[in-house]
Design an enzyme around this catalytic site. Structure first.
Site, PDB file in Angstrom:
ATOM      1  N   ASP A 110      30.475  45.891  32.019  1.00 42.14           N
ATOM      2  CA  ASP A 110      31.816  46.403  32.240  1.00 42.14           C
ATOM      3  C   ASP A 110      32.798  45.248  32.077  1.00 42.14           C
ATOM      4  OD1 ASP A 110      33.551  48.686  32.991  1.00 42.14           O
ATOM      5  OD2 ASP A 110      34.160  47.267  34.553  1.00 42.14           O
ATOM      6  N   THR A 111      33.908  45.538  31.444  1.00 43.28           N
ATOM      7  CA  THR A 111      34.933  44.524  31.206  1.00 43.28           C
ATOM      8  C   THR A 111      36.266  45.048  31.701  1.00 43.28           C
ATOM      9  OG1 THR A 111      33.741  43.721  29.264  1.00 43.28           O
ATOM     10  CG2 THR A 111      36.065  43.119  29.421  1.00 43.28           C
TER      11      THR A 111
END
Length: 191
Positions: free
Chosen positions: A71-72
């Site tokens: 996840d970013t």
């Protein structure tokens, strides 16, 4: 080459980065609610979302392969800036990022014979962006599904004055940390 991991992501960017380091994978995207909890700190948020993605992929796939999820998030002044909801949201995000330095948090979760996590934090400085550039960028279609409404590896790269940290982390999969976790699972790269 036999498949080494299950990638719990449909992101072409993450697929390109894994291919770049010679890891063979099967894509198994999962869709989860990525809404931050009230008062949730950015670091806790990205770690939680990456872990939830890998856990859901494990549960739904029944795979015997290790599962990698990521996840970013783009963070400015402690605010988590996700993917823009619409044009107005995108333009607002880019106006706020213009001429400022923000952070990109990229978390990875690897579930194999154990569960490991890592987070990369990179600072990204934008030059001043004109209103005309912001509007033209929106019309390019690129910012629609990108955290913080930009893609450093695409047209949005022209806004970036400097980065301190991991380019691949900003793209969506920090390769240094990914390789470290894969090694813990006994997965070799450069095959």
């Amino acid at each position: 080459m036999s498949v080494q991991i299950l990638l719990a992501s449909a992101s072409p960017r993450r697929q390109e980065l894994l291919t770049q380091i010679g890891v063979s994978f099967k894509v198994f995207p999962v869709d989860i609610d990525e809404t931050p909890y009230s008062g949730e700190a950015p670091l806790s948020y990205v770690r939680r979302i990456a872990a939830e993605k890998s856990a859901v992929a494990l549960e739904r796939s029944g795979a015997r392969l290790p599962i990698l999820a990521a996840d970013t998030a783009v963070i400015l002044d402690g605010r988590i800036m996700g993917k823009p909801k619409d044009k107005a949201d995108c333009l607002a995000m880019l106006r706020i990022l213009s001429g400022r330095t923000h952070q990109v948090f990229s978390a990875i979760s690897l579930r194999g014979f154990e569960h490991w996590q890592a987070v990369n934090v990179t600072e990204v400085s934008f030059r001043d962006i004109s209103e005309d550039e912001i509007i033209r960028y929106w019309h390019s279609g690129e910012p629609v599904d990108k955290a913080g409404a930009y893609a450093i590896q695409g047209l949005g790269g022209v806004f970036v004055k400097s980065i301190t940290g991991s380019f691949s982390g900003v793209v969506g999969l920090p390769l240094f940390e990914t390789a470290e976790l894969l090694a813990k699972q006994g997965i070799t790269i450069f095959k």
